[in-house]
Design an enzyme around this catalytic site. Structure first.
Site, PDB file in Angstrom:
ATOM      1  N   ASP A 109      -0.048  -4.194   6.353  1.00  0.00           N
ATOM      2  CA  ASP A 109      -1.075  -3.486   7.118  1.00  0.00           C
ATOM      3  C   ASP A 109      -2.504  -3.929   6.792  1.00  0.00           C
ATOM      4  O   ASP A 109      -2.979  -3.774   5.663  1.00  0.00           O
ATOM      5  CB  ASP A 109      -0.948  -1.988   6.870  1.00  0.00           C
TER       6      ASP A 109
ATOM      7  N   ASP B 153       5.619   4.807   5.275  1.00  0.00           N
ATOM      8  CA  ASP B 153       6.589   3.891   5.895  1.00  0.00           C
ATOM      9  C   ASP B 153       6.801   2.626   5.075  1.00  0.00           C
ATOM     10  O   ASP B 153       7.666   1.810   5.413  1.00  0.00           O
ATOM     11  CB  ASP B 153       6.166   3.538   7.323  1.00  0.00           C
ATOM     12  N   HIS B 154       6.052   2.491   3.990  1.00  0.00           N
ATOM     13  CA  HIS B 154       6.199   1.321   3.116  1.00  0.00           C
ATOM     14  C   HIS B 154       6.750   1.671   1.733  1.00  0.00           C
ATOM     15  O   HIS B 154       7.077   0.759   0.964  1.00  0.00           O
ATOM     16  CB  HIS B 154       4.860   0.605   2.964  1.00  0.00           C
TER      17      HIS B 154
ATOM     18  N   HIS C  13       1.196   3.956   2.031  1.00  0.00           N
ATOM     19  CA  HIS C  13       1.602   4.725   3.205  1.00  0.00           C
ATOM     20  C   HIS C  13       3.118   4.890   3.213  1.00  0.00           C
ATOM     21  O   HIS C  13       3.862   3.989   2.805  1.00  0.00           O
ATOM     22  CB  HIS C  13       1.115   4.050   4.483  1.00  0.00           C
TER      23      HIS C  13
ATOM     24  N   HIS D 220       6.344  -5.593  11.493  1.00  0.00           N
ATOM     25  CA  HIS D 220       5.576  -4.351  11.620  1.00  0.00           C
ATOM     26  C   HIS D 220       5.226  -4.119  13.090  1.00  0.00           C
ATOM     27  O   HIS D 220       4.073  -4.014  13.470  1.00  0.00           O
ATOM     28  CB  HIS D 220       4.321  -4.407  10.741  1.00  0.00           C
TER      29      HIS D 220
ATOM     30  N   HIS E 174      -7.555  -2.182   5.108  1.00  0.00           N
ATOM     31  CA  HIS E 174      -6.775  -1.104   5.704  1.00  0.00           C
ATOM     32  C   HIS E 174      -7.423   0.229   5.328  1.00  0.00           C
ATOM     33  O   HIS E 174      -8.390   0.264   4.566  1.00  0.00           O
ATOM     34  CB  HIS E 174      -5.329  -1.184   5.201  1.00  0.00           C
TER      35      HIS E 174
ATOM     36  N   HIS F 198       0.854  -1.185   0.000  1.00  0.00           N
ATOM     37  CA  HIS F 198       0.000   0.000   0.000  1.00  0.00           C
ATOM     38  C   HIS F 198       0.893   1.239   0.000  1.00  0.00           C
ATOM     39  O   HIS F 198       2.116   1.133   0.125  1.00  0.00           O
ATOM     40  CB  HIS F 198      -0.962  -0.002   1.185  1.00  0.00           C
TER      41      HIS F 198
END
EC number: 3.1.26.11
Length: 309
Positions: free
Chosen positions: A212, A67-68, A65, A270, A141, A63
């Protein structure tokens, strides 16, 4: 086949954990490395391993976001700078191509290799070659998020040497062809079908990556009978309501999936920054009460994925 954790933190890095990235090393099988999510500073983590950026041929993004994905532009740039990088394919939700191209354009970065983008929209097969197939399914998510199931195709059985000896097959190319299941012709004109000289076909390995999400039916479908399940474990069991409210999972959610879907090994990743030291190990201990083959993943941990049987 080997799995290595380059980043195991949730949301932001901690002193001991970088943000999300998992490497699947297929060096013996394909001479390739596949990355699953590329959090900030992934390229720095790679410097601490034996991974060569040019070996990375496929990147799977769960996804969008930060942090990914914030490590993507830097990694792509360094891969180009080091040279010898062949084509690269990035699989991810809508928006990942725009993010990468905008980052490269604004920073005036030019990569020396072609990048192909595959937009994840529906559940199903997203990649296949003669050795592997990769499937994806939508998770639950706050933004579109996808899990991945990597399936190694069945391997030929072992060559039945006692049976081979009966026909005096010489060492060399003919023996290799027989082992590959091909039909060969001996010097006397006799034909042998390689399939008759192989033992029972061996099942390939299955690796499932779940980032996530809160619990959803699709996780089970992706994880069914996996040899390795990498599952987000942002919170402990006591924080279940909060975890699900924020569209995340607990260590117990991960353990239940592993148990109910007959997984061989579960790796928790995670991890929220609140769980450091002993608190982190408690996630592992808690999950093991439900599924004993659980391990808390730490940055740079590396594990071989063995064949069954």
């Amino acid at each position: 086949m080997e799995i290595q954790f380059l980043g195991t933190s949730a949301g932001q890095p901690s002193k001991s954990r970088n943000v999300s990235c998992t490497a699947l090393k297929l060096l013996d099988e394909l001479n390739e490395v596949w990355l699953f999510d590329v959090g900030e500073a992934t390229q720095h983590q790679i410097l601490k391993t034996n991974i060569r950026p040019r070996k990375v041929t496929r990147i799977f993004i769960s996804h969008t976001h930060g942090d990914h994905i914030f490590g993507l532009p830097g990694f792509l740039s360094s891969r180009s700078f080091q040279g010898d990088g062949g084509p690269l394919t990035i699989y991810g939700p809508a928006g990942i191509e725009q993010f990468v191209q905008t980052s490269l354009k604004v920073s005036r970065t030019r990569v020396s290799y072609p990048i192909k983008y595959v937009v994840l929209k529906e559940d199903g097969l997203i990649f296949e070659n003669n050795l592997f197939a990769v499937y994806t399914a939508r998770l639950d998510h706050r933004v579109p998020s996808f899990g991945f199931r990597v399936v190694e195709k069945p391997r030929p059985g072992e060559l039945l040497m006692d049976k081979v000896a009966e026909y005096n097959v010489p060492n060399g190319p003919l023996l290799g062809q027989l082992k590959a299941g091909k039909t060969i012709t001996l010097s006397d004109g006799q034909k042998l079908d390689g399939r008759d000289f192989l033992g029972k076909e061996r099942p390939g390995r299955v690796v499932t990556i779940i980032y996530d999400t809160r619990p959803t039916e699709n996780i089970g479908k992706l994880a069914d009978h996996a040899d390795v399940l990498v599952h987000e474990s942002t919170f402990n069991g006591d924080e279940e309501k909060m975890a699900h409210r924020y569209f995340h999972s607990t260590c117990l959610d991960a353990a239940r999936i592993a148990r109910d879907r007959h997984v061989r090994k579960l790796y928790l990743t995670h991890i929220s920054a609140r769980y450091t030291g002993k608190a982190g190990k408690e996630l592992e201990h808690e999950a093991r009460k439900i599924f004993k083959h659980t391990r808390l993943a730490n940055d740079l941990d590396s594990f071989e994925i063995t064949l069954r049987g």
